[in-house]
Design a protein around this motif. Structure first.
Motif, PDB file in Angstrom:
ATOM      1  N   LYS A 127     -10.201  77.169  44.102  1.00  0.00           N
ATOM      2  CA  LYS A 127     -11.373  77.383  45.162  1.00  0.00           C
ATOM      3  C   LYS A 127     -11.289  78.832  45.550  1.00  0.00           C
ATOM      4  O   LYS A 127     -10.275  79.473  45.264  1.00  0.00           O
ATOM      5  N   VAL A 128     -12.235  79.342  45.992  1.00  0.00           N
ATOM      6  CA  VAL A 128     -12.094  80.667  46.689  1.00  0.00           C
ATOM      7  C   VAL A 128     -10.999  80.764  47.547  1.00  0.00           C
ATOM      8  O   VAL A 128     -11.016  79.993  48.431  1.00  0.00           O
ATOM      9  N   GLY A 129     -10.435  82.085  47.533  1.00  0.00           N
ATOM     10  CA  GLY A 129      -9.398  82.236  48.267  1.00  0.00           C
ATOM     11  C   GLY A 129      -7.937  81.945  47.906  1.00  0.00           C
ATOM     12  O   GLY A 129      -7.041  82.471  48.351  1.00  0.00           O
ATOM     13  N   ASP A 130      -7.725  81.196  46.752  1.00  0.00           N
ATOM     14  CA  ASP A 130      -6.605  80.870  46.312  1.00  0.00           C
ATOM     15  C   ASP A 130      -5.931  81.995  45.626  1.00  0.00           C
ATOM     16  O   ASP A 130      -6.486  82.924  45.062  1.00  0.00           O
ATOM     17  N   LYS A 131      -4.656  82.296  45.999  1.00  0.00           N
ATOM     18  CA  LYS A 131      -3.842  83.168  45.256  1.00  0.00           C
ATOM     19  C   LYS A 131      -3.124  82.726  44.340  1.00  0.00           C
ATOM     20  O   LYS A 131      -2.394  81.775  44.645  1.00  0.00           O
ATOM     21  N   LEU A 132      -3.031  83.279  43.059  1.00  0.00           N
ATOM     22  CA  LEU A 132      -2.644  82.524  42.021  1.00  0.00           C
ATOM     23  C   LEU A 132      -1.826  83.564  41.105  1.00  0.00           C
ATOM     24  O   LEU A 132      -2.028  84.702  40.918  1.00  0.00           O
ATOM     25  N   PHE A 133      -0.877  82.936  40.296  1.00  0.00           N
ATOM     26  CA  PHE A 133      -0.212  83.414  39.136  1.00  0.00           C
ATOM     27  C   PHE A 133      -0.641  82.731  38.105  1.00  0.00           C
ATOM     28  O   PHE A 133      -0.716  81.243  37.949  1.00  0.00           O
ATOM     29  N   VAL A 134      -1.513  83.459  36.863  1.00  0.00           N
ATOM     30  CA  VAL A 134      -1.864  82.806  35.951  1.00  0.00           C
ATOM     31  C   VAL A 134      -1.280  82.919  34.487  1.00  0.00           C
ATOM     32  O   VAL A 134      -1.033  84.228  34.530  1.00  0.00           O
ATOM     33  N   ARG A 135      -0.807  82.012  33.758  1.00  0.00           N
ATOM     34  CA  ARG A 135      -0.427  82.055  32.594  1.00  0.00           C
ATOM     35  C   ARG A 135      -1.687  81.933  31.561  1.00  0.00           C
ATOM     36  O   ARG A 135      -2.357  80.688  31.696  1.00  0.00           O
ATOM     37  N   THR A 136      -2.044  82.760  30.749  1.00  0.00           N
ATOM     38  CA  THR A 136      -2.980  82.802  29.756  1.00  0.00           C
ATOM     39  C   THR A 136      -2.730  82.685  28.542  1.00  0.00           C
ATOM     40  O   THR A 136      -1.439  82.818  28.155  1.00  0.00           O
ATOM     41  N   VAL A 137      -3.396  82.620  27.267  1.00  0.00           N
ATOM     42  CA  VAL A 137      -2.948  82.562  25.934  1.00  0.00           C
ATOM     43  C   VAL A 137      -2.227  83.884  25.464  1.00  0.00           C
ATOM     44  O   VAL A 137      -1.431  83.936  24.591  1.00  0.00           O
TER      45      VAL A 137
END
Length: 109
Positions: free
Chosen positions: A28-38
């Motif tokens: 959702k808007v506002g989420d702070k994320l660490f993202v692992r992509t391919v």
């Protein structure tokens, strides 16, 4: 070889491309994320969700996390490369997993 309309619709459904915006995303808007992509890791705050894309602000490429669990807890990563514009657009189809984080790294190191 030409595909019929029903064959094309079947392929779109199979690949999840028929209507990405109709498929709910766990963000959702506002989420702070660490993202692992391919292909890489990144951090950022969700500014906008457009179909299957996340517009991330305060975005950074994380070249090296260091100790993974510690890095997610402390938000202190070994190598950080902020996006020069601060914004990145991420296709959610490339996401392997994502974790909420408390703070975003904003300084290059």
């Amino acid at each position: 070889m030409e595909l019929s309309m029903s064959e094309m619709a079947f392929l779109r459904d199979l690949l999840g491309a028929s209507s990405p915006s109709a498929q709910p995303l766990p963000f959702k808007v506002g989420d702070k994320l660490f993202v692992r992509t391919v292909t890489y890791f990144m951090t950022g705050q969700v500014k906008e969700i457009v179909g299957a894309f996340l517009v991330m602000e305060q975005a950074a490429w994380i070249a090296d996390t260091g100790r993974f669990s510690d890095a997610l807890e402390s938000c202190n990563f070994s190598e950080v490369e902020p996006f020069p514009s601060g914004t990145a657009i991420l296709n959610t189809m490339s996401i392997i997993d994502a974790s909420p984080i408390k703070d975003l790294p904003t300084v290059q190191k």
